[in-house]
Design a protein around this motif. Sequence first.
Motif, PDB file in Angstrom:
ATOM      1  N   LEU A 242       0.826  -1.209   0.000  1.00  0.00           N
ATOM      2  CA  LEU A 242       0.000   0.000   0.000  1.00  0.00           C
ATOM      3  C   LEU A 242       0.864   1.265   0.000  1.00  0.00           C
ATOM      4  CD1 LEU A 242      -2.895   1.159   0.191  1.00  0.00           C
ATOM      5  CD2 LEU A 242      -2.643   1.108   2.680  1.00  0.00           C
ATOM      6  N   LEU A 243       1.879   1.297   0.865  1.00  0.00           N
ATOM      7  CA  LEU A 243       2.753   2.469   0.902  1.00  0.00           C
ATOM      8  C   LEU A 243       3.545   2.603  -0.400  1.00  0.00           C
ATOM      9  CD1 LEU A 243       4.118   2.490   4.566  1.00  0.00           C
ATOM     10  CD2 LEU A 243       2.553   4.117   3.500  1.00  0.00           C
ATOM     11  N   GLY A 244       3.971   1.466  -0.946  1.00  0.00           N
ATOM     12  CA  GLY A 244       4.664   1.511  -2.229  1.00  0.00           C
ATOM     13  C   GLY A 244       3.762   2.035  -3.334  1.00  0.00           C
ATOM     14  N   ALA A 245       2.519   1.613  -3.329  1.00  0.00           N
ATOM     15  CA  ALA A 245       1.571   2.076  -4.351  1.00  0.00           C
ATOM     16  C   ALA A 245       1.341   3.580  -4.239  1.00  0.00           C
ATOM     17  CB  ALA A 245       0.250   1.329  -4.207  1.00  0.00           C
ATOM     18  N   PHE A 246       1.207   4.105  -3.025  1.00  0.00           N
ATOM     19  CA  PHE A 246       1.014   5.542  -2.846  1.00  0.00           C
ATOM     20  C   PHE A 246       2.257   6.321  -3.258  1.00  0.00           C
ATOM     21  CE2 PHE A 246      -2.775   4.648  -0.292  1.00  0.00           C
ATOM     22  CZ  PHE A 246      -3.582   5.730  -0.631  1.00  0.00           C
ATOM     23  N   ALA A 247       3.439   5.791  -2.944  1.00  0.00           N
ATOM     24  CA  ALA A 247       4.674   6.493  -3.309  1.00  0.00           C
ATOM     25  C   ALA A 247       4.801   6.629  -4.818  1.00  0.00           C
ATOM     26  CB  ALA A 247       5.882   5.741  -2.733  1.00  0.00           C
ATOM     27  N   ALA A 249       2.367   6.232  -7.039  1.00  0.00           N
ATOM     28  CA  ALA A 249       1.247   7.005  -7.574  1.00  0.00           C
ATOM     29  C   ALA A 249       1.554   8.490  -7.493  1.00  0.00           C
ATOM     30  CB  ALA A 249      -0.022   6.679  -6.796  1.00  0.00           C
ATOM     31  N   GLY A 250       2.142   8.922  -6.371  1.00  0.00           N
ATOM     32  CA  GLY A 250       2.535  10.321  -6.254  1.00  0.00           C
ATOM     33  C   GLY A 250       3.549  10.715  -7.303  1.00  0.00           C
ATOM     34  N   MET A 251       4.505   9.822  -7.588  1.00  0.00           N
ATOM     35  CA  MET A 251       5.489  10.118  -8.622  1.00  0.00           C
ATOM     36  C   MET A 251       4.827  10.190  -9.999  1.00  0.00           C
ATOM     37  SD  MET A 251       8.807   7.886  -7.441  1.00  0.00           S
ATOM     38  CE  MET A 251       9.861   8.728  -8.615  1.00  0.00           C
ATOM     39  N   GLY A 252       3.893   9.287 -10.259  1.00  0.00           N
ATOM     40  CA  GLY A 252       3.198   9.312 -11.544  1.00  0.00           C
ATOM     41  C   GLY A 252       2.399  10.591 -11.737  1.00  0.00           C
ATOM     42  N   ILE A 253       1.718  11.032 -10.680  1.00  0.00           N
ATOM     43  CA  ILE A 253       0.947  12.281 -10.768  1.00  0.00           C
ATOM     44  C   ILE A 253       1.881  13.463 -10.974  1.00  0.00           C
ATOM     45  CG2 ILE A 253      -0.543  13.837  -9.459  1.00  0.00           C
ATOM     46  CD1 ILE A 253      -1.701  11.335  -8.090  1.00  0.00           C
ATOM     47  N   LEU A 254       3.001  13.472 -10.257  1.00  0.00           N
ATOM     48  CA  LEU A 254       3.955  14.571 -10.379  1.00  0.00           C
ATOM     49  C   LEU A 254       4.515  14.667 -11.798  1.00  0.00           C
ATOM     50  CD1 LEU A 254       5.605  16.818  -9.090  1.00  0.00           C
ATOM     51  CD2 LEU A 254       7.271  15.084  -8.368  1.00  0.00           C
ATOM     52  N   LEU A 326       9.580   1.684   5.432  1.00  0.00           N
ATOM     53  CA  LEU A 326       8.205   2.183   5.391  1.00  0.00           C
ATOM     54  C   LEU A 326       8.175   3.702   5.515  1.00  0.00           C
ATOM     55  CD1 LEU A 326       6.391  -0.457   7.648  1.00  0.00           C
ATOM     56  CD2 LEU A 326       6.503  -0.372   5.150  1.00  0.00           C
ATOM     57  N   GLY A 327       9.021   4.250   6.391  1.00  0.00           N
ATOM     58  CA  GLY A 327       9.087   5.697   6.531  1.00  0.00           C
ATOM     59  C   GLY A 327       9.554   6.384   5.263  1.00  0.00           C
ATOM     60  N   LEU A 328      10.513   5.757   4.570  1.00  0.00           N
ATOM     61  CA  LEU A 328      11.016   6.338   3.323  1.00  0.00           C
ATOM     62  C   LEU A 328       9.927   6.332   2.254  1.00  0.00           C
ATOM     63  CD1 LEU A 328      13.479   7.541   1.953  1.00  0.00           C
ATOM     64  CD2 LEU A 328      14.190   5.230   1.312  1.00  0.00           C
ATOM     65  N   LEU A 329       9.171   5.252   2.159  1.00  0.00           N
ATOM     66  CA  LEU A 329       8.076   5.195   1.188  1.00  0.00           C
ATOM     67  C   LEU A 329       7.008   6.241   1.510  1.00  0.00           C
ATOM     68  CD1 LEU A 329       7.641   1.323   0.796  1.00  0.00           C
ATOM     69  CD2 LEU A 329       8.510   2.917  -0.927  1.00  0.00           C
ATOM     70  N   ALA A 330       6.684   6.374   2.789  1.00  0.00           N
ATOM     71  CA  ALA A 330       5.688   7.380   3.180  1.00  0.00           C
ATOM     72  C   ALA A 330       6.177   8.785   2.848  1.00  0.00           C
ATOM     73  CB  ALA A 330       5.386   7.252   4.673  1.00  0.00           C
ATOM     74  N   ALA A 331       7.473   9.046   3.069  1.00  0.00           N
ATOM     75  CA  ALA A 331       8.025  10.364   2.757  1.00  0.00           C
ATOM     76  C   ALA A 331       7.944  10.656   1.263  1.00  0.00           C
ATOM     77  CB  ALA A 331       9.473  10.447   3.239  1.00  0.00           C
ATOM     78  N   TRP A 332       8.273   9.669   0.437  1.00  0.00           N
ATOM     79  CA  TRP A 332       8.160   9.861  -1.013  1.00  0.00           C
ATOM     80  C   TRP A 332       6.710  10.135  -1.412  1.00  0.00           C
ATOM     81  CZ3 TRP A 332      11.358  10.815  -4.867  1.00  0.00           C
ATOM     82  CH2 TRP A 332      12.710  10.518  -4.713  1.00  0.00           C
ATOM     83  N   ALA A 333       5.764   9.408  -0.806  1.00  0.00           N
ATOM     84  CA  ALA A 333       4.351   9.600  -1.147  1.00  0.00           C
ATOM     85  C   ALA A 333       3.890  11.015  -0.800  1.00  0.00           C
ATOM     86  CB  ALA A 333       3.492   8.566  -0.424  1.00  0.00           C
ATOM     87  N   VAL A 334       4.211  11.470   0.398  1.00  0.00           N
ATOM     88  CA  VAL A 334       3.774  12.803   0.836  1.00  0.00           C
ATOM     89  C   VAL A 334       4.449  13.888   0.006  1.00  0.00           C
ATOM     90  CG1 VAL A 334       3.812  14.431   2.760  1.00  0.00           C
ATOM     91  CG2 VAL A 334       3.246  12.028   3.170  1.00  0.00           C
ATOM     92  N   LEU A 335       5.758  13.736  -0.221  1.00  0.00           N
ATOM     93  CA  LEU A 335       6.503  14.763  -0.944  1.00  0.00           C
ATOM     94  C   LEU A 335       6.011  14.911  -2.381  1.00  0.00           C
ATOM     95  CD1 LEU A 335       8.903  16.754  -0.937  1.00  0.00           C
ATOM     96  CD2 LEU A 335      10.345  14.853  -1.700  1.00  0.00           C
ATOM     97  N   THR A 336       5.916  13.809  -3.098  1.00  0.00           N
ATOM     98  CA  THR A 336       5.511  13.893  -4.508  1.00  0.00           C
ATOM     99  C   THR A 336       4.058  14.327  -4.654  1.00  0.00           C
ATOM    100  OG1 THR A 336       5.028  11.500  -4.472  1.00  0.00           O
ATOM    101  CG2 THR A 336       7.199  12.181  -5.276  1.00  0.00           C
ATOM    102  N   PHE A 337       3.195  13.821  -3.783  1.00  0.00           N
ATOM    103  CA  PHE A 337       1.781  14.220  -3.855  1.00  0.00           C
ATOM    104  C   PHE A 337       1.627  15.700  -3.552  1.00  0.00           C
ATOM    105  CE2 PHE A 337      -2.674  14.384  -2.531  1.00  0.00           C
ATOM    106  CZ  PHE A 337      -3.278  13.595  -3.495  1.00  0.00           C
ATOM    107  N   GLY A 338       2.375  16.203  -2.556  1.00  0.00           N
ATOM    108  CA  GLY A 338       2.286  17.612  -2.201  1.00  0.00           C
ATOM    109  C   GLY A 338       2.782  18.526  -3.306  1.00  0.00           C
ATOM    110  N   ILE A 339       3.917  18.154  -3.923  1.00  0.00           N
ATOM    111  CA  ILE A 339       4.436  18.978  -5.021  1.00  0.00           C
ATOM    112  C   ILE A 339       3.479  18.943  -6.213  1.00  0.00           C
ATOM    113  CG2 ILE A 339       6.322  19.223  -6.671  1.00  0.00           C
ATOM    114  CD1 ILE A 339       8.198  18.135  -4.552  1.00  0.00           C
ATOM    115  N   ALA A 340       2.926  17.772  -6.495  1.00  0.00           N
ATOM    116  CA  ALA A 340       1.989  17.661  -7.620  1.00  0.00           C
ATOM    117  C   ALA A 340       0.772  18.550  -7.415  1.00  0.00           C
ATOM    118  CB  ALA A 340       1.573  16.207  -7.801  1.00  0.00           C
ATOM    119  N   LEU A 341       0.283  18.628  -6.180  1.00  0.00           N
ATOM    120  CA  LEU A 341      -0.875  19.485  -5.904  1.00  0.00           C
ATOM    121  C   LEU A 341      -0.569  20.956  -6.198  1.00  0.00           C
ATOM    122  CD1 LEU A 341      -2.362  18.054  -2.585  1.00  0.00           C
ATOM    123  CD2 LEU A 341      -3.463  18.112  -4.813  1.00  0.00           C
TER     124      LEU A 341
END
Length: 347
Positions: A242-247, A249-254, A326-341
């Motif tokens: 799940l965390l990998g998928a969110f990470a 996905a954030g990169m794909g959106i970005l 897990l923390g690294l994956l969560a950080a990638w998800a939050v960072l990429t999703f936030g920049i994409a927004l």
Amino acid sequence: MNRARELYELTRVRVLLFVREPEALFWVFLFPIVLAAVLGFAFRSRGVQPARVALVEGSGAEELAAVLAKDPFVEVVRFAVRDEAARKLARAAVDLVIEPEPGSPPRLTYDSQRPEGENARVRVRRALDLAQRGDDGVPVREISVQEKGSRYLDFLFPGLLGMNVMGTGMWGIGFAIADTRRRKFLKRLLVTPMRRSSFFLSFILARLVFLVFELTVLGLFGRWILGVPLRGSLASFALVALLGAFAFAGMGILVASRVRTIEAVSGLMNLVMMPMWLGSGVFFSYERFPAALQPVLRALPLTALNDALRGVYLDGDGPRAIAMELGLLAAWAVLTFGIALRIFRWE
């Protein structure tokens, strides 16, 4: 207008249209150079590479280390305990484990299905035989790894799962957003009260539905057909996926936040994923790269995902043991999703 003039004018128009597309210029001229440089570095010819041999400490280890050090084609990595050496062998970070046993021949453990393992066995035997100066050689006990969870296949399978999660997240979402923009549908959404975050999350949740089926099919295939063990819990596996998928996905959106064409998003996807294909330990351990590069490689999201999946599959790790990944994956998800927004444009 004669045919020559007709062809000239049409060709000139095509050339001008091409030159006015900066994405096309990049992918035609610059990207092949980048690709060649990365592949050339990863697979550069460095002559015959030494076999990486894990030497377990114990009585007689110094003598074995002195013998193996005389062979330039054997690189000795010393370990205090056997379990850590065996773990490195299972992760393809070393090619063979040698253990001194007082009163008995040293024991060699390797994966006979890997060419590197068989090559290391031959080199170690040769080094030990030469040390006897013409005698019949040093007797050794050879053990070919057959236990499930210690084979190269067991190392490879979680990496393939990680690569599938990356491809699903980036291609499945990034390509869909770019295609929506190409069809001018985003302009219609601009006048609606819909939030950007809701728009993005709808893509992510839709992909998660398909990802559940993909990982279920692949996991069952690995367990029943390939015999790859899942030593951790399904809950731990689901959390990592799940965390990998969110990470990703954030990169794909970005990646798809600003691109206007399918060609541009395809090229950007390849550019982002290529370093992870090569350096994140999918097919071989990233510990094979120079030590200076390893901190960078460990920071990549696919590396964290692969390490976490291997921890769950091969070592039975729970969330606490793989908390850093897990923390690294969560950080990638939050960072990429936030920049994409922030940078996303509807038009």
